[in-house]
Design a protein around this motif. Sequence first.
Motif, PDB file in Angstrom:
ATOM      1  N   ARG A   5      -2.482  74.098 -57.700  1.00 48.12           N
ATOM      2  CA  ARG A   5      -2.881  74.548 -59.042  1.00 48.12           C
ATOM      3  C   ARG A   5      -2.500  76.016 -59.166  1.00 48.12           C
ATOM      4  N   GLY A  16     -10.696  79.532 -61.957  1.00 46.83           N
ATOM      5  CA  GLY A  16     -10.341  78.115 -61.769  1.00 46.83           C
ATOM      6  C   GLY A  16     -10.916  77.557 -60.484  1.00 46.83           C
ATOM      7  N   GLU A  19     -14.697  77.030 -60.878  1.00 43.25           N
ATOM      8  CA  GLU A  19     -15.020  75.826 -61.650  1.00 43.25           C
ATOM      9  C   GLU A  19     -14.822  74.560 -60.807  1.00 43.25           C
ATOM     10  N   HIS A  20     -13.781  74.583 -59.983  1.00 48.08           N
ATOM     11  CA  HIS A  20     -13.540  73.409 -59.134  1.00 48.08           C
ATOM     12  C   HIS A  20     -14.631  73.275 -58.077  1.00 48.08           C
ATOM     13  N   SER A  23     -17.690  71.732 -59.513  1.00 48.35           N
ATOM     14  CA  SER A  23     -17.607  70.265 -59.678  1.00 48.35           C
ATOM     15  C   SER A  23     -17.750  69.558 -58.325  1.00 48.35           C
ATOM     16  N   ASN A 196     -12.826  68.224 -48.341  1.00 50.02           N
ATOM     17  CA  ASN A 196     -11.948  69.027 -49.200  1.00 50.02           C
ATOM     18  C   ASN A 196     -11.609  70.336 -48.491  1.00 50.02           C
ATOM     19  N   MET A 198      -9.549  73.982 -49.404  1.00 47.16           N
ATOM     20  CA  MET A 198      -8.967  74.725 -50.523  1.00 47.16           C
ATOM     21  C   MET A 198      -8.401  76.053 -50.024  1.00 47.16           C
ATOM     22  N   PHE A 236      -6.130  71.366 -51.404  1.00 48.89           N
ATOM     23  CA  PHE A 236      -5.773  72.076 -52.630  1.00 48.89           C
ATOM     24  C   PHE A 236      -5.182  73.448 -52.283  1.00 48.89           C
ATOM     25  N   MET A 238      -4.817  76.678 -54.374  1.00 48.18           N
ATOM     26  CA  MET A 238      -5.147  77.368 -55.616  1.00 48.18           C
ATOM     27  C   MET A 238      -4.430  78.721 -55.541  1.00 48.18           C
TER      28      MET A 238
END
Length: 247
Positions: A5, A16, A19-20, A23, A196, A198, A236, A238
């Motif tokens: 992203r 961003g 916010e991820h 969630s 996850n 990141m 991810f 980012m």
Amino acid sequence: MSTIRTYEDATQLANGAAEHIVSLAREAIAQRGRFSIALSGGTTPKLLYARLAEVDIASQVDWSHVYVFWGDERAVPPDHADSNYRMACEQLLNHVFVPEHNVYRMSGEEVPLAAASEYEELLRTFFSSDTPEGAPPLARFDLILLGLGMDGHTASLFPGSPLLVENERWVKADHVDKLNMWRLSLTAVAINQARNVMFLVSGKDKAARLRQVLYGLYKPNLVPAQLIRPQQGRLFFMIDKDAAGEL
Ligand code: 6PG
């Protein structure tokens, strides 16, 4: 398989990512009653932690069900200027209501080898409840945050480190000769068991290295960040436009 992203700049990247994370936290708490996150050190996450602490974001998370760990730590006391724990407290943990007993810092002030063993035991106990009876425990962090060093390191997994070939232990200590500093770090074994992972990557100075991590020949001894490939988890990246400049 990883998801990239790309955001306009470091501020939008922090927003961003925040916010991820909200969630992911809400999903984990709803499904399993808790959200376990391992924080990264360095400078890039500072904007993210400060954003997470802002009321419009922080109010979306039930912090009493959040469990905080670290992906790595410098071998310094918790009040030292180089402490990843101190930075996270200043930017985030002093501003949200995570119960103190939910915060598990690495003991940078202790003898590194002992601190690593102590943290490993702590993690195995914490995640034992996540593992079916009789099965070997998995370090099933809901989220591990990572940065990318210009030399391709992540957490405190540095090029040429003996930690790169560790295939059992979840936490090890390493003397990083070029920094003349002891570090504590999750190993790739543990990181790759997360639900996850990141990466947060910002700035032009990371662009070439990021391209190598994502698309270069697989040379993990030179580019340890390439070791990060969650077995049963989502990965991810980012990044901001500057860091994406060579993709
Ligand atoms: C640390 C970090 C380290 C960091 C990278 C990138 O303890 O320093 O865990 O792995 O993420 O060095 O750092 P920057 O975000 O400052 O570029």
